[in-house]
Motif scaffolding. Structure first.
Motif: not given
Length: 182
Positions: A121-137
């Protein structure tokens, strides 16, 4: 309404140079500081509030739109953003369920048995956070282009602002879920 751009002596722009923003904040803040000769506590507070607004793209865009008296409108959400929202919702729900299980775990053995699920679950949440950061960029890269456009399309700016606001909220929710799992 206070014009934060004017208060700090900066141009009204969707994208601001971070160094210029910091320099303007320090210069104006030093002059208005209550401990300096001729300082003004209320002005110093306004300068700090202006810096807070202009330093965050979501708040800066909202402020820019308010200054231009743009009426609020519903902003359509892109399919890519909706997919991210759906994934995030599922993972946050999983995090809440796991947090309840951990809370009700009566022994170290039960908590140890939950560890692999927690790690996934932590890995999945961190992957989602990375997607959010990419989208934000991607969204932040649009801001200088918007500032350089011959006619500024405020509807496009509202879409960018709404997207950044969603992403900021989701980033916070993911951080809270990760903290709950610690």
């Amino acid at each position: 309404m206070t014009d934060c751009f004017a208060l700090l002596g900066l141009p009204r722009a969707a994208a601001l140079d971070e160094a210029a923003l910091q320099a303007a904040w320090h210069e104006k803040g030093r002059a208005a500081h209550p401990d300096s000769p001729g300082g003004d506590a209320a002005l110093a507070a306004d300068i700090n509030a202006a810096h807070e607004i202009l330093s965050q793209p979501e708040k800066r865009l909202k402020h820019l739109l308010e200054l231009h008296a743009e009426p609020w409108r519903t902003v359509p959400i892109s399919a890519e953003l909706m997919d991210l929202f759906m994934k995030m919702g599922a993972e946050l729900q999983n995090a809440a369920i796991l947090a309840k299980k951990r809370q009700s775990a009566s022994s170290a053995l039960v908590r140890a048995l939950l560890a692999p699920q927690e790690m996934r679950l932590k890995e999945a949440l961190e992957a989602l956070n990375a997607q959010i950061e990419a989208f934000r960029s991607q969204e932040l890269e649009k801001l200088p282009l918007w500032d350089q456009a011959p006619t500024q399309d405020f509807a496009a700016l509202q879409t960018i602002q709404a997207t950044l606001a969603y992403l900021a909220k989701w980033r916070t929710q993911i951080r809270e879920a990760l903290l709950a799992l610690v």
